[in-house]
Write an enzyme that holds these catalytic residues in place. Structure first.
Site, PDB file in Angstrom:
ATOM      1  N   HIS A  64       0.834  -1.202   0.000  1.00 40.38           N
ATOM      2  CA  HIS A  64       0.000   0.000   0.000  1.00 40.38           C
ATOM      3  C   HIS A  64       0.872   1.257   0.000  1.00 40.38           C
ATOM      4  O   HIS A  64       0.691   2.151  -0.829  1.00 40.38           O
ATOM      5  CB  HIS A  64      -0.908  -0.030   1.235  1.00 40.38           C
ATOM      6  CG  HIS A  64      -1.772   1.173   1.428  1.00 40.38           C
ATOM      7  ND1 HIS A  64      -3.155   1.108   1.427  1.00 40.38           N
ATOM      8  CD2 HIS A  64      -1.470   2.479   1.661  1.00 40.38           C
ATOM      9  CE1 HIS A  64      -3.645   2.314   1.624  1.00 40.38           C
ATOM     10  NE2 HIS A  64      -2.641   3.162   1.786  1.00 40.38           N
ATOM     11  N   GLU A  65       1.804   1.315   0.932  1.00 43.41           N
ATOM     12  CA  GLU A  65       2.620   2.522   1.068  1.00 43.41           C
ATOM     13  C   GLU A  65       3.567   2.710  -0.110  1.00 43.41           C
ATOM     14  O   GLU A  65       3.752   3.832  -0.592  1.00 43.41           O
ATOM     15  CB  GLU A  65       3.406   2.482   2.385  1.00 43.41           C
ATOM     16  CG  GLU A  65       2.537   2.470   3.629  1.00 43.41           C
ATOM     17  CD  GLU A  65       1.558   3.623   3.678  1.00 43.41           C
ATOM     18  OE1 GLU A  65       1.888   4.731   3.191  1.00 43.41           O
ATOM     19  OE2 GLU A  65       0.448   3.432   4.202  1.00 43.41           O
ATOM     20  N   HIS A 119       2.103   4.501  -3.072  1.00 46.53           N
ATOM     21  CA  HIS A 119       1.841   5.937  -2.973  1.00 46.53           C
ATOM     22  C   HIS A 119       2.948   6.793  -3.587  1.00 46.53           C
ATOM     23  O   HIS A 119       2.690   7.921  -4.012  1.00 46.53           O
ATOM     24  CB  HIS A 119       1.694   6.354  -1.507  1.00 46.53           C
ATOM     25  CG  HIS A 119       0.332   6.137  -0.933  1.00 46.53           C
ATOM     26  ND1 HIS A 119      -0.836   6.400  -1.618  1.00 46.53           N
ATOM     27  CD2 HIS A 119      -0.054   5.711   0.312  1.00 46.53           C
ATOM     28  CE1 HIS A 119      -1.867   6.137  -0.836  1.00 46.53           C
ATOM     29  NE2 HIS A 119      -1.431   5.708   0.327  1.00 46.53           N
ATOM     30  N   ASP A 148      -5.754   7.541  -1.708  1.00 51.68           N
ATOM     31  CA  ASP A 148      -6.611   6.810  -0.771  1.00 51.68           C
ATOM     32  C   ASP A 148      -8.049   7.211  -1.054  1.00 51.68           C
ATOM     33  O   ASP A 148      -8.598   8.125  -0.443  1.00 51.68           O
ATOM     34  CB  ASP A 148      -6.224   7.119   0.676  1.00 51.68           C
ATOM     35  CG  ASP A 148      -4.867   6.545   1.048  1.00 51.68           C
ATOM     36  OD1 ASP A 148      -4.637   5.360   0.764  1.00 51.68           O
ATOM     37  OD2 ASP A 148      -4.037   7.284   1.610  1.00 51.68           O
ATOM     38  N   TYR A 169     -11.034   3.126   2.065  1.00 53.57           N
ATOM     39  CA  TYR A 169     -10.300   2.197   2.911  1.00 53.57           C
ATOM     40  C   TYR A 169     -11.156   0.956   3.141  1.00 53.57           C
ATOM     41  O   TYR A 169     -12.384   1.015   3.195  1.00 53.57           O
ATOM     42  CB  TYR A 169      -9.977   2.823   4.269  1.00 53.57           C
ATOM     43  CG  TYR A 169      -9.012   3.976   4.223  1.00 53.57           C
ATOM     44  CD1 TYR A 169      -7.659   3.779   3.967  1.00 53.57           C
ATOM     45  CD2 TYR A 169      -9.448   5.277   4.456  1.00 53.57           C
ATOM     46  CE1 TYR A 169      -6.768   4.839   3.941  1.00 53.57           C
ATOM     47  CE2 TYR A 169      -8.557   6.349   4.435  1.00 53.57           C
ATOM     48  CZ  TYR A 169      -7.228   6.120   4.174  1.00 53.57           C
ATOM     49  OH  TYR A 169      -6.344   7.171   4.153  1.00 53.57           O
TER      50      TYR A 169
END
Length: 358
Positions: free
Chosen positions: A308-309, A312, A321, A324
């Site tokens: 996920h990170e 980014h 995002d 969620y």
């Protein structure tokens, strides 16, 4: 993390520059709507002056309104709440991108009937004001649960948008955030570095990176074989060649970074979040309190959070995002696949593949 400058102000201190109105799905906001004002004390800022904008949220209804806090400056700015341009060109958001747990009651600001609340934001903390020019600024947020956490993505986005204010600002040095490892002293290619991490945390992060690398490689293999089964459609929606190509390029970049980037893990955060990054500053990943309660693998796992990170970072996939959680990501894929391919959690869930699909 640097939350930016914010404080509660008494109403009427600064002149009103623009009055904003609620825009959103029918029934999303209380009858009569919620409004937000932008105010500035001056129309021109020297390089030595902070670009301070006052944001005032007002409930003009006769009943309480509930607004998702992280889409307001209530606790500072750690999402892109504004649209900013300089001389007509988009200005980059330089603040944090955060992986959060699903919203709960405590994540909503309750604004009583007729009440208002104001906060000051230093835009130079979270947007690129390094260039001199005329800046056009508007408040512009949207979410499937902006006003009502019980809402579902299938009912459409709710939005809070503004008219535009215009100021002149001289360019100033970038502010606030620690430099990424590329600035010198960071880990070498494929290596890990740690800041404020215990020995146990370092071990867990090393294992998480190894598993995240395997997740990413598996995703690349699936997409490279042009699979269009339920694993793809569940998280990214109906097949279209352009969208599929975008997702494939994202995972190629994620996989390459997981294998080859020098990553700095920072364990100093006490935020009640999984993790966050500054997208324009690869490859430092900040781990929050929730991260350490997550399972090693599977849904919303430590390994998946790294996917996920990593997604980014603007030099990797530049994801956002949008929603969620698995429920939100599934609904997003059905109702807005164009948004799903930009959503970081959708990438994480595709990589984790739990429950397993082919």
């Amino acid at each position: 993390m640097n939350k930016g400058t914010h404080r509660l102000l008494a109403l009427g201190i600064l002149p009103i520059v623009a009055l904003l109105v609620i825009v959103g799905a029918a029934g999303a906001a209380p009858k009569g709507g919620v409004t937000v004002d932008l105010k500035v004390a001056q129309s021109e800022f020297r390089a030595s002056e902070d670009v301070l904008v006052t944001v005032t949220l007002s409930n003009r209804t006769k009943q309480p309104a509930r607004i998702l806090k992280w889409l307001t400056p209530t606790d500072g700015v750690d999402a892109s709440l504004f649209t900013v341009t300089r001389n007509g060109q988009a200005v980059a958001y330089t603040g944090a991108q955060v992986k959060r747990p699903a919203a709960t009651d405590s994540d909503y600001l309750v604004l009583q009937a007729g009440a208002s609340v104001s906060h000051v934001v230093d835009l130079g903390d979270v947007y690129d004001f390094t260039g001199t020019g005329r800046y056009e600024i508007s408040y512009n947020v949207s979410s499937y649960d902006l006003f009502d956490r019980k809402g579902t993505p299938g009912k459409g986005k709710e939005a809070l948008a503004s008219d535009t204010i215009s100021v002149k600002a001289a360019g100033r040095a970038g502010k606030g955030k620690p430099p990424g490892p590329g600035g010198g002293g960071g880990p070498g290619p494929g290596q890990n570095a740690f800041s404020a991490c215990t020995t146990a945390q370092q071990s867990a992060l090393g294992a998480a990176r190894t598993q995240a690398t395997a997740y990413a490689a598996d995703a690349v293999g699936y997409l490279g074989a042009n699979n269009q089964g339920p694993r793809y459609t569940t998280w990214f929606g109906s097949y279209a060649s352009g969208r599929y190509s975008t997702v494939k390029s994202h995972f190629n970049a994620i996989s390459n970074a997981m294998q080859n980037a020098g990553i700095t893990f920072d364990c100093s955060s006490k935020q009640n979040v999984y993790a966050y990054v500054y997208p324009t500053r690869p490859y430092t990943i900040y781990l929050g309190k929730v991260y350490w309660t997550a399972p090693a693998t599977g849904t919303d796992s430590q390994a998946g959070t790294l996917i996920h990170e990593m997604s980014h970072f603007t030099n990797v996939a530049g994801t956002d995002d949008v929603v969620y959680g698995q429920a939100g990501a599934r609904s997003l894929a059905i109702n807005n696949p164009d948004a799903a391919i930009t959503n970081a959690d959708s990438h994480e869930y595709f990589a984790e593949n739990t429950p397993e699909q082919n």
